[in-house]
Structure formats: structure tokens, C-alpha cells
Write a protein that holds these residues in place. Structure first.
Motif, PDB file in Angstrom:
ATOM      1  N   SER A  57      21.132   3.400 -10.915  1.00 15.53           N
ATOM      2  CA  SER A  57      19.466   3.447 -10.864  1.00 15.53           C
ATOM      3  C   SER A  57      18.973   3.163  -9.553  1.00 15.53           C
ATOM      4  CB  SER A  57      19.080   2.171 -11.930  1.00 15.53           C
ATOM      5  OG  SER A  57      19.378   0.886 -11.543  1.00 15.53           O
ATOM      6  N   LYS A  60      19.295   6.631  -8.049  1.00 13.96           N
ATOM      7  CA  LYS A  60      18.349   7.219  -8.428  1.00 13.96           C
ATOM      8  C   LYS A  60      17.084   7.110  -7.784  1.00 13.96           C
ATOM      9  CE  LYS A  60      16.967  10.769 -10.908  1.00 13.96           C
ATOM     10  NZ  LYS A  60      17.044  12.132 -10.282  1.00 13.96           N
ATOM     11  N   TYR A  88      20.223   9.802 -17.825  1.00 17.16           N
ATOM     12  CA  TYR A  88      18.896   9.022 -17.270  1.00 17.16           C
ATOM     13  C   TYR A  88      17.625   9.885 -17.957  1.00 17.16           C
ATOM     14  CZ  TYR A  88      18.173  12.570 -13.620  1.00 17.16           C
ATOM     15  OH  TYR A  88      17.773  13.874 -13.064  1.00 17.16           O
ATOM     16  N   GLU A  90      13.614   9.808 -16.645  1.00 16.45           N
ATOM     17  CA  GLU A  90      12.752   9.345 -15.514  1.00 16.45           C
ATOM     18  C   GLU A  90      11.581   9.755 -15.817  1.00 16.45           C
ATOM     19  OE1 GLU A  90      12.223  11.606 -11.550  1.00 16.45           O
ATOM     20  OE2 GLU A  90      14.036  10.903 -11.696  1.00 16.45           O
ATOM     21  N   LEU A 106      12.837   4.376 -15.205  1.00 18.16           N
ATOM     22  CA  LEU A 106      13.946   4.936 -14.976  1.00 18.16           C
ATOM     23  C   LEU A 106      14.663   4.213 -16.184  1.00 18.16           C
ATOM     24  CD1 LEU A 106      15.874   6.998 -13.821  1.00 18.16           C
ATOM     25  CD2 LEU A 106      16.760   5.212 -12.191  1.00 18.16           C
TER      26      LEU A 106
END
Length: 129
Positions: A57, A60, A88, A90, A106
Motif C-alpha cells: 500500500s 501504491k 488492490y 483503489e 486503498l
């Protein structure tokens, strides 16, 4: 010759009752140890997931921050061959009443896991236009 009913057996060893009690205590102790070992394996698996999901995370979020513009919307995907089971979701949305502030949510999930583990992080990003 002595009568077998009058002989003294007290110094000849353990009785059957003593052996059964001892085996019961050993079985109880072993069950406790095995249960603790199973819990340890579950906790180790959970901590491995949380650590990996946190790092993924952060990666990301760094990619989102490094982009030129933030567009409201949602997307999903995976992390490639390095983490094939991790995916994931988002979601980027504008914060109402505050100009140029975005809420980024996220959610990291692991596919094919019986426990259905997920990890969610939310942050706010300011991006002037």
C-alpha cells in the motif's frame, strides 16, 4: 509358600491407576502445546500478510502521489508476478467543500485465502490544479 492375597505389593512399582493418571497429564500437556503451536502459525501468517500489505500500500500511495493529476474514480488490479495473490482496489474522491483535496482509499486483498484477509488504508492528498 505364602498366600497371594496376603503378599505386600507396595514396593513393586506403579499401579495401573498411577500410570493412567500420568498418561492423562501428559496428554493434556501435549494438547496445550499443539494448540499453542497452531495459534503461533496463524499469527505468523497474519503478521506476514499485514507486513506485505502495508508495504504494497505504501508503494501504491507513492505511485499515486508521483502522478501529475488525481482523477476521481475507482480502479483495481494486482501487483504483478512478485505478489501474484495480492490484489488492490483503489478509490479516489474529492473532499466536498475543500478545493484541491482528495481522499484516497486503498484496500489490499489476498486471493484464494480461506481467511479472506484484507488491509485498508485511507489518506488525503492535496493537489493544486
Amino acid at each position: 509358600m505364602t498366600n497371594m492375597w496376603t503378599r505386600n505389593f507396595s514396593s513393586r512399582g506403579f499401579t495401573l491407576l498411577e500410570i493412567i493418571i500420568c498418561l492423562g497429564l501428559i496428554a493434556t500437556a501435549l494438547l496445550a502445546v499443539f494448540r499453542l503451536q497452531a495459534q503461533n502459525l496463524d499469527l505468523q501468517s497474519e503478521s506476514r500478510f499485514i507486513t506485505s500489505a502495508h508495504h504494497l500500500s505504501q508503494e501504491k500511495f507513492a505511485r499515486i502521489r508521483s502522478g501529475d493529476t488525481l482523477l476521481p474514480g475507482s480502479s483495481s488490479g494486482d501487483f504483478g508476478d512478485d505478489f501474484p495473490q495480492y490484489g488492490y482496489k483503489e478509490e479516489i474522491m474529492e473532499v466536498p467543500g475543500v478545493e484541491d483535496l482528495f481522499k484516497v482509499r486503498l484496500r489490499i486483498e489476498i486471493a484464494g485465502d480461506v481467511a479472506a484477509r484484507n488491509y485498508e488504508m485511507v489518506t488525503y492528498l492535496y493537489r493544486p490544479r
